[in-house]
Write an enzyme that holds these catalytic residues in place. Structure first.
Site, PDB file in Angstrom:
ATOM      1  N   ASN A  55      49.462  32.008  32.839  1.00  0.00           N
ATOM      2  CA  ASN A  55      48.302  32.736  33.373  1.00  0.00           C
ATOM      3  C   ASN A  55      48.229  32.727  34.909  1.00  0.00           C
ATOM      4  O   ASN A  55      47.586  33.584  35.498  1.00  0.00           O
ATOM      5  CB  ASN A  55      46.993  32.240  32.739  1.00  0.00           C
ATOM      6  CG  ASN A  55      46.633  30.838  33.122  1.00  0.00           C
ATOM      7  OD1 ASN A  55      47.501  30.036  33.461  1.00  0.00           O
ATOM      8  ND2 ASN A  55      45.358  30.529  33.075  1.00  0.00           N
ATOM      9  N   GLU A  67      46.807  19.112  33.367  1.00  0.00           N
ATOM     10  CA  GLU A  67      45.700  20.039  33.638  1.00  0.00           C
ATOM     11  C   GLU A  67      45.632  20.974  32.445  1.00  0.00           C
ATOM     12  O   GLU A  67      46.568  21.724  32.197  1.00  0.00           O
ATOM     13  CB  GLU A  67      45.951  20.846  34.918  1.00  0.00           C
ATOM     14  CG  GLU A  67      46.051  20.008  36.181  1.00  0.00           C
ATOM     15  CD  GLU A  67      44.785  19.249  36.516  1.00  0.00           C
ATOM     16  OE1 GLU A  67      43.706  19.603  35.993  1.00  0.00           O
ATOM     17  OE2 GLU A  67      44.871  18.277  37.272  1.00  0.00           O
ATOM     18  N   CYS A 125      41.989  29.548  33.544  1.00  0.00           N
ATOM     19  CA  CYS A 125      41.549  28.264  32.982  1.00  0.00           C
ATOM     20  C   CYS A 125      40.095  28.021  33.343  1.00  0.00           C
ATOM     21  O   CYS A 125      39.368  27.344  32.632  1.00  0.00           O
ATOM     22  CB  CYS A 125      42.430  27.135  33.480  1.00  0.00           C
ATOM     23  SG  CYS A 125      42.701  27.219  35.246  1.00  0.00           S
TER      24      CYS A 125
HETATM   25  P1  NAD Z   1      50.768  26.296  26.617  1.00  0.00           P
HETATM   26  O1  NAD Z   1      50.244  24.914  26.440  1.00  0.00           O
HETATM   27  O2  NAD Z   1      51.137  27.076  25.423  1.00  0.00           O
HETATM   28  O3  NAD Z   1      52.089  26.265  27.529  1.00  0.00           O
HETATM   29  C1  NAD Z   1      52.108  25.705  28.819  1.00  0.00           C
HETATM   30  C2  NAD Z   1      53.532  25.327  29.174  1.00  0.00           C
HETATM   31  O4  NAD Z   1      53.946  24.256  28.323  1.00  0.00           O
HETATM   32  C3  NAD Z   1      54.554  26.452  28.967  1.00  0.00           C
HETATM   33  O5  NAD Z   1      55.531  26.404  29.977  1.00  0.00           O
HETATM   34  C4  NAD Z   1      55.151  26.095  27.617  1.00  0.00           C
HETATM   35  O6  NAD Z   1      56.445  26.612  27.426  1.00  0.00           O
HETATM   36  C5  NAD Z   1      55.177  24.580  27.703  1.00  0.00           C
HETATM   37  N1  NAD Z   1      55.250  23.889  26.408  1.00  0.00           N
HETATM   38  C6  NAD Z   1      54.873  24.351  25.188  1.00  0.00           C
HETATM   39  N2  NAD Z   1      55.114  23.406  24.251  1.00  0.00           N
HETATM   40  C7  NAD Z   1      55.645  22.334  24.887  1.00  0.00           C
HETATM   41  C8  NAD Z   1      56.091  21.050  24.460  1.00  0.00           C
HETATM   42  N3  NAD Z   1      56.039  20.679  23.187  1.00  0.00           N
HETATM   43  N4  NAD Z   1      56.593  20.212  25.381  1.00  0.00           N
HETATM   44  C9  NAD Z   1      56.625  20.556  26.689  1.00  0.00           C
HETATM   45  N5  NAD Z   1      56.217  21.760  27.158  1.00  0.00           N
HETATM   46  C10 NAD Z   1      55.717  22.633  26.272  1.00  0.00           C
HETATM   47  O7  NAD Z   1      49.707  27.058  27.521  1.00  0.00           O
HETATM   48  P2  NAD Z   1      49.711  28.598  27.952  1.00  0.00           P
HETATM   49  O8  NAD Z   1      49.328  29.416  26.772  1.00  0.00           O
HETATM   50  O9  NAD Z   1      50.963  28.920  28.679  1.00  0.00           O
HETATM   51  O10 NAD Z   1      48.537  28.604  29.042  1.00  0.00           O
HETATM   52  C11 NAD Z   1      47.198  28.736  28.736  1.00  0.00           C
HETATM   53  C12 NAD Z   1      46.503  27.391  28.727  1.00  0.00           C
HETATM   54  O11 NAD Z   1      46.668  26.736  29.972  1.00  0.00           O
HETATM   55  C13 NAD Z   1      45.006  27.503  28.529  1.00  0.00           C
HETATM   56  O12 NAD Z   1      44.579  26.492  27.655  1.00  0.00           O
HETATM   57  C14 NAD Z   1      44.445  27.264  29.928  1.00  0.00           C
HETATM   58  O13 NAD Z   1      43.122  26.775  29.963  1.00  0.00           O
HETATM   59  C15 NAD Z   1      45.414  26.264  30.446  1.00  0.00           C
HETATM   60  N6  NAD Z   1      45.393  26.226  31.908  1.00  0.00           N
HETATM   61  C16 NAD Z   1      44.834  25.145  32.523  1.00  0.00           C
HETATM   62  C17 NAD Z   1      44.774  25.080  33.908  1.00  0.00           C
HETATM   63  C18 NAD Z   1      44.190  23.894  34.607  1.00  0.00           C
HETATM   64  O14 NAD Z   1      44.499  23.690  35.782  1.00  0.00           O
HETATM   65  N7  NAD Z   1      43.361  23.087  33.964  1.00  0.00           N
HETATM   66  C19 NAD Z   1      45.288  26.137  34.664  1.00  0.00           C
HETATM   67  C20 NAD Z   1      45.849  27.244  34.000  1.00  0.00           C
HETATM   68  C21 NAD Z   1      45.901  27.257  32.616  1.00  0.00           C
END
Ligand code: NAD
Length: 493
Positions: free
Chosen positions: A149, A247, A281
């Site tokens: 995102n 995060e 987020c």
């Molecule tokens: P996601 O958790 O599906 O993926 C995030 C990253 O983790 C990707 O690069 C993905 O390939 C990787 N990943 C997935 N499974 C994994 C595993 N088992 N081991 C290691 N890495 C793995 O999240 P998303 O759909 O890409 O992003 C949206 C989410 O991110 C929402 O929940 C949003 O709130 C959160 N977000 C949080 C912040 C913050 O700073 N708090 C900022 C932006 C987005």
């Protein structure tokens, strides 16, 4: 275009590797294909990073910072191009794409400044003729895992502090948004960053992410993504006794009190809830409104929601772009049924948009639920789409309680003209970020970014706080007395 890993200062030639498509969520057009890496690719990248980091750590921090100034300059020069790549692969409207690139530029210059600070402490010793100080030491090779995102800003929050502090990094971007990482690799190269300091390995979380976490030479994992994934990441890091910064998700709320400037509140809610199609987020997904203001607020919100233009974010007039993919559309839509079954009143939206250009992309109608109670799933769970729930309250105290009554703690906001309430709110809202008379989004890079409870594990991205993730404190004692002086024993006057 075929996107391959960037390792040891070069793009790999991987003819035999598997590639997956990168799709524009606004149009369905295939923009590129991206390498689906394996654990062996992670191994190769770590090897390069480990060798590079040894030398990099010996480069004086102000010199390391010079590379960041150059990276920032190149990003600035290419801002428009980078923003259009970002909008095409992620879907956020171009104005927000520019804003996100600007965040990366700001982070480059800000962290470059840290090259001449990286402050430690000097402090008196309890013994005579003894000097005591603490310094920040680099950790080594660090792993960065980022979501789709914010394809570039989050990576800069992590990689720039990592670099200036003397680490080398392996970055695994989200599979949906590898193009910005590719653009950044070109910039790292052109800025002359020594080979192996920055490495990008594309691929799935389950394969590449897991391999990174399990690799003994990656000493820190800095992860941003969903709470479910973050929990898995933390569990695995725990098994390997690895430092991990998380995060994660949010369920952010705007509170509107009876004395609020309602037009301002409506603008704040629209920007926070429907900007980036609700996929920030920090997106506002709950509006906690005082009962005396509810009817007026709802009416003005609906008027403005009806004026939102929805479509391809490359069109400057569009305010709400697509959501990332079909799976996201389905997840958002499933919450409409959940909300209705729970007894919430669907006032606007609640549908996947179809017909004309909508058929090519993933578009969801801006949606408003009213009559929502705090315990409903739509008021508790992260939907991550353009959906807001109006929750009515009778007092300021109740508003705070409802805001805090979720498992997440990223961002919150209150609209009020009462300075006493504003100060009480900034004290009592239990989120990592609080806004007074502004929506839930709009973080600036020189402040810590992150959340409490289910949103984080106590670390912060951006700001000076990010340096804590990528450095170890080292305490140094220099005894110049020429004799053995025992702390706690020989310190009697
Ligand atoms: P996601 O958790 O599906 O993926 C995030 C990253 O983790 C990707 O690069 C993905 O390939 C990787 N990943 C997935 N499974 C994994 C595993 N088992 N081991 C290691 N890495 C793995 O999240 P998303 O759909 O890409 O992003 C949206 C989410 O991110 C929402 O929940 C949003 O709130 C959160 N977000 C949080 C912040 C913050 O700073 N708090 C900022 C932006 C987005």
């Amino acid at each position: 275009m075929k996107l391959t890993n960037f390792v040891n200062g070069g793009f790999q030639q991987e003819e035999s590797a598997e590639f997956v498509p990168v799709v524009n969520p606004a149009t369905g057009e295939e923009l590129a294909t991206v390498q689906r890496s394996t654990a062996a690719d992670v191994e190769e990248a770590v090897k390069a990073a480990k060798a590079a980091q040894k030398k990099w750590a010996l480069v004086p921090a102000p010199k390391r910072a010079d590379y960041l100034y150059e990276i920032g300059r190149l990003m600035k020069e290419r801002k428009e191009h980078l923003a259009s790549v970002l909008t095409k692969e992620m879907g956020k409207v171009i104005e927000e794409g520019r804003g996100e690139v600007q965040e990366g530029i700001d982070m480059a210059f800000y962290m470059a400044g840290e090259g001449r600070r990286l402050f430690g402490e000097t402090t008196p010793s309890e013994l005579a003729d003894k000097f005591a100080m603490s310094v920040r030491a680099p950790i080594g090779v660090v792993g960065l895992i980022t979501p789709w995102n914010f394809p570039v800003a989050i990576a800069t929050w992590k990689s720039f502090p990592a670099i200036v502090a003397g680490n080398a990094f392996i970055w695994k971007p989200a599979t949906e948004t590898p193009m910005m990482a590719y653009e950044m690799a070109k910039i790292f190269k052109e800025a002359g960053l020594p080979d192996g300091v920055a490495n990008i390995v594309f691929g799935s979380g389950s394969e590449v992410g897991t391999a990174m976490i399990e690799h003994r030479d990656i000493r820190v994992i800095s992860f941003t993504g969903s709470t479910d994934t973050g929990r898995k990441v933390a569990e695995l890091c725990g098994r390997h006794l690895k430092k991990v910064s998380l995060e994660m998700g949010g369920k952010n709320a705007v509170i509107v009190m009876d004395d609020a400037d309602l037009d301002l509140a409506v603008d704040g809610i629209l920007w926070s809830a429907f900007g980036t199609a609700g996929q920030r987020c920090t997106a506002c997904s709950r509006v906690i409104v005082h009962k005396a203001a509810k009817e007026k607020l709802q009416q003005r919100l609906l008027e403005k929601m009806d004026q939102l233009t929805i479509g391809d974010g490359m069109d400057e007039t569009v305010k709400v772009g697509p959501v990332i993919n079909q799976k996201a559309l389905e997840k958002i839509h499933s919450y409409i049924e959940i909300g209705k079954e729970e007894g919430a009143e669907l006032i606007r939206g609640g549908e996947i948009l179809t017909g004309g250009h909508f058929d090519k992309g993933n578009y969801y109608a801006p949606t408003l639920f009213a009559g929502v109670t705090p315990g409903m799933r739509i008021a508790q769970e992260e939907i991550f789409g353009p959906v807001i729930s109006l929750i009515e309250v009778a007092s300021f105290e109740e508003a705070i309680e409802v805001n805090n009554g979720v498992i997440y703690g990223l961002s919150s906001s209150i609209f009020t003209a009462d300075v006493n309430r504003a100060f009480k709110a900034q004290r009592d809202l239990d989120t990592g970020i609080v806004y007074i008379n502004a929506g839930t989004t709009g973080a600036e890079i020189h402040l810590p970014f992150g959340g409490t409870k289910g949103t984080g594990n106590g670390h912060r991205d951006s700001g000076v706080a990010a340096l804590d993730v990528f450095t170890e404190w080292k305490s140094i004692y220099v005894d110049f007395s020429g004799k053995l002086q025992r702390a706690q024993i020989d310190n009697k006057a």
